[in-house]
Write an enzyme that holds these catalytic residues in place. Structure first.
Site, PDB file in Angstrom:
ATOM      1  N   GLU A  38       0.822  -1.222   0.000  1.00 18.84           N
ATOM      2  CA  GLU A  38       0.000   0.000   0.000  1.00 18.84           C
ATOM      3  C   GLU A  38       0.848   1.260   0.000  1.00 18.84           C
ATOM      4  OE1 GLU A  38      -2.634  -3.272   1.011  1.00 18.84           O
ATOM      5  OE2 GLU A  38      -0.637  -2.680   1.737  1.00 18.84           O
ATOM      6  N   HIS A  55     -10.278  -6.727   8.783  1.00 23.68           N
ATOM      7  CA  HIS A  55     -10.963  -6.290   7.567  1.00 23.68           C
ATOM      8  C   HIS A  55     -12.253  -5.539   7.860  1.00 23.68           C
ATOM      9  CE1 HIS A  55      -8.438  -9.653   6.298  1.00 23.68           C
ATOM     10  NE2 HIS A  55      -8.534  -9.221   5.054  1.00 23.68           N
TER      11      HIS A  55
END
Length: 352
Positions: free
Chosen positions: A75, A144
């Site tokens: 990321e 998540h």
């Protein structure tokens, strides 16, 4: 016992085209790519796989690998590359799989995207759009499922958006791309399958102002994103017992539209803030503080907050449901705010 809530879209038009939140997002991406050659999409699995949540399905075949770019599992690297592309004149749309993973790019977002315009004396704008999934309710466990958009709403230099309706999902991207500053868009994972009508007359969304999704006179329920539909469900339950709740969709979490929120509270004199983030240091805490600072004499009761339990989000379905804000909890908070003025004979409509 808490109950789970399956979101349905807020209708945009009775004569509109039937679509889903996911398809609305995809069409917004398609329009952006067709309209401006500088726009490209980059992120993990956005190409051949069609996106982890299916939003970019088919775009690689339509626009090719130069404009739909699969990125490595880093990321920090691909968000940094997007910032560099924005500095060079491109209009990147960077997709991060889930908000939890965005923390790996926090250095790029905070120390580069949000600060370069200021640190360069206005010379270096960073017109990047970063999309990510947020929220729980899908049994994906703690790594998540959290709602961290309030953290990003803390950072000057960013605009933070949370589309809660199909219309906003379809039409928030264009003004976000037109913004010269970095824009973060948080898409609640429980909304992707939500379906409804999309008005053919809808156009670019006003990303500066909150929207009143339901008018009311007794209390202002202030929320955003995946919690909007729970708030609307709670408002309908309350209406059956004689309590008229106004529901506000913040839409933009930074900068907050204090005027619309304040005007609503000035009319209803009570406020309930629903926020899927944790209560401590939350966006709900910020809204409550601003109401206390600027609308203290408009309030006839303390501001109520409905937030997630202060635990890592559980995997087990019943525990996850219990940890999240639910319509029943919103109803209970509203009743506390209004003193529970139930009409006679309405006890059957009460919920625990």
């Amino acid at each position: 016992m808490t109950t789970t809530h399956t979101p349905t879209a807020v209708p945009a038009s009775s004569s509109g085209e039937k679509t889903t939140y996911r398809e609305a997002l995809r069409e917004a991406l398609r329009e952006a790519l067709r309209t401006d050659d500088r726009v490209f999409l980059m992120g993990e699995d956005v190409g051949r796989y069609g996106g982890c949540f299916g939003v970019s399905l088919g775009l690689l075949e339509e626009f090719g690998p130069e404009r739909i770019r699969d990125a490595p599992l880093s990321e920090s690297a691909f968000v940094g590359a997007g910032i560099g592309a924005a500095l060079a004149g491109m209009r990147p749309i960077v997709e991060i799989m889930t908000v939890n993973f965005s923390l790996l790019a926090m250095d790029q977002i905070l120390n580069n995207a949000a600060t370069l315009l200021h640190m360069s004396g206005g010379q270096l704008a960073v017109p990047i759009v970063i999309r990510m999934t947020t929220g729980a309710g899908r049994q994906l466990a703690a790594q998540h499922s959290h709602s961290l958009e309030g953290w990003y709403a803390h950072i000057p230099g960013l605009r933070v958006l949370a589309p809660a309706t199909i219309t906003d999902a379809r039409h928030m991207l264009a003004p976000a791309l037109a913004d010269p500053d970095p824009v973060l868009i948080f898409e609640h994972g429980s909304l992707y399958n939500a379906s409804g009508d999309l008005s053919p007359h809808a156009g670019p969304v006003d990303i500066d102002h909150a929207a009143v999704r339901r008018t009311g006179t007794d209390v202002s329920v202030i929320t955003y994103g995946g919690s909007l539909h729970k708030a609307l469900t709670a408002a309908e339950d309350l209406a059956r017992t004689g309590i008229d709740a106004e529901v506000l969709d913040l839409r933009t979490l930074r900068p907050l539209d204090e005027a619309t929120v304040g005007d609503s509270v000035a009319r209803t004199h009570r406020a309930v803030v629903v926020d899927e983030g944790w209560r401590s240091g939350s966006l709900a805490a910020e809204i409550s503080a601003r109401l206390a600072e600027r609308h203290f004499y408009d309030l006839d009761a303390p501001v109520e907050r409905v937030c997630s339990a202060e635990v890592p989000m559980p995997y087990a379905r019943r525990l996850e449901e219990a940890a999240l804000p639910q319509p029943s909890g919103i109803v209970a908070a509203v009743r506390r705010a209004v003193g529970d003025p139930l009409p006679k004979g309405a006890d059957a409509g009460r919920s625990s």
